[in-house]
Design a protein around this motif. Structure first.
Motif, short mmCIF file in Angstrom:
data_model
loop_
_atom_site.label_atom_id
_atom_site.label_comp_id
_atom_site.label_asym_id
_atom_site.label_seq_id
_atom_site.Cartn_x
_atom_site.Cartn_y
_atom_site.Cartn_z
N SER A 116 54.24 31.50 22.18
CA SER A 116 53.21 30.53 22.54
C SER A 116 52.33 30.99 23.70
O SER A 116 51.49 30.21 24.18
CB SER A 116 53.85 29.19 22.90
OG SER A 116 54.73 29.35 24.00
N GLN B 247 43.24 23.41 20.94
CA GLN B 247 42.68 23.03 22.22
C GLN B 247 41.88 21.76 22.06
O GLN B 247 40.91 21.71 21.29
CB GLN B 247 41.80 24.15 22.79
CG GLN B 247 41.33 23.87 24.21
CD GLN B 247 40.73 25.09 24.86
OE1 GLN B 247 40.27 26.01 24.19
NE2 GLN B 247 40.73 25.11 26.19
N ALA C 133 56.06 24.19 18.48
CA ALA C 133 56.03 23.38 19.68
C ALA C 133 56.83 22.11 19.42
O ALA C 133 56.85 21.60 18.30
CB ALA C 133 54.59 23.06 20.05
N GLU D 20 44.13 22.47 28.15
CA GLU D 20 44.37 23.89 27.94
C GLU D 20 44.77 24.15 26.49
O GLU D 20 45.28 23.28 25.80
CB GLU D 20 45.47 24.38 28.88
CG GLU D 20 45.09 24.33 30.35
CD GLU D 20 46.16 24.93 31.25
OE1 GLU D 20 45.90 25.06 32.45
OE2 GLU D 20 47.24 25.28 30.74
N ARG D 21 44.53 25.38 26.08
CA ARG D 21 44.93 25.76 24.73
C ARG D 21 46.45 25.86 24.68
O ARG D 21 47.07 26.39 25.61
CB ARG D 21 44.29 27.09 24.36
CG ARG D 21 44.50 27.49 22.93
CD ARG D 21 43.39 28.41 22.44
NE ARG D 21 43.18 29.58 23.27
CZ ARG D 21 42.21 30.45 23.06
NH1 ARG D 21 41.37 30.28 22.04
NH2 ARG D 21 42.07 31.48 23.86
N GLU D 22 47.05 25.36 23.62
CA GLU D 22 48.50 25.35 23.51
C GLU D 22 48.93 25.92 22.16
O GLU D 22 48.24 25.75 21.15
CB GLU D 22 49.06 23.93 23.68
CG GLU D 22 48.62 22.96 22.60
CD GLU D 22 49.33 21.62 22.68
OE1 GLU D 22 50.36 21.52 23.38
OE2 GLU D 22 48.87 20.67 22.02
#
Length: 125
Positions: free
Chosen positions: A107, A39, A61, A44-46
């Motif tokens: 995720s 983050q 990712a 936003e946290r990814e």
């Protein structure tokens, strides 16, 4: 209960490398999935990467494919995130997470019940 402790963050220049570690303790069945999230301020946290601990399957990712590698050492109850060719946009707080199931997708942060305290990664240009 599962406890997660991260280490290995720091500051590097673009193009450099870091290796994050996440050591887990507690119920093994509660951490079938181990993942790294990040983050950045104002974002936003990814999900960054995940590993299915039973089979070793890895997921990434798109933004980190080819640069980051997630791995595990079962004897040490530790999951690693090797980060190579770091970019300034990789700057973030990195969190280790554990889940028993990830039917909603690796995720999806809401799949993860346990989180570490985070470790800061800063990449300068």
């Amino acid at each position: 209960q599962v406890q997660l402790v991260e280490s290995g963050g720091g500051s590097v220049q673009a193009g450099g490398s870091l290796r994050l570690s996440c050591t887990a303790s507690g119920y093994t069945y509660s951490r079938n999935w181990m993942a790294w999230f990040r983050q950045a301020p104002g974002k936003e946290r990814e999900g960054v990467a995940a590993i299915y601990t039973s089979g070793g399957a890895q997921y990434y990712a798109d933004s980190v494919k080819g640069r980051f590698t997630i791995s595990q050492d079962n004897a040490k109850n530790t999951v690693y995130l090797q980060m190579n060719n770091l970019k300034p946009e990789d700057t973030a707080m990195y969190y280790c997470a554990a889940a028993r199931f990830a039917s909603g997708g690796w995720s999806n942060e809401y799949e993860y019940n346990y989180w570490g305290q985070g470790t800061q990664v800063t990449v300068s240009s």
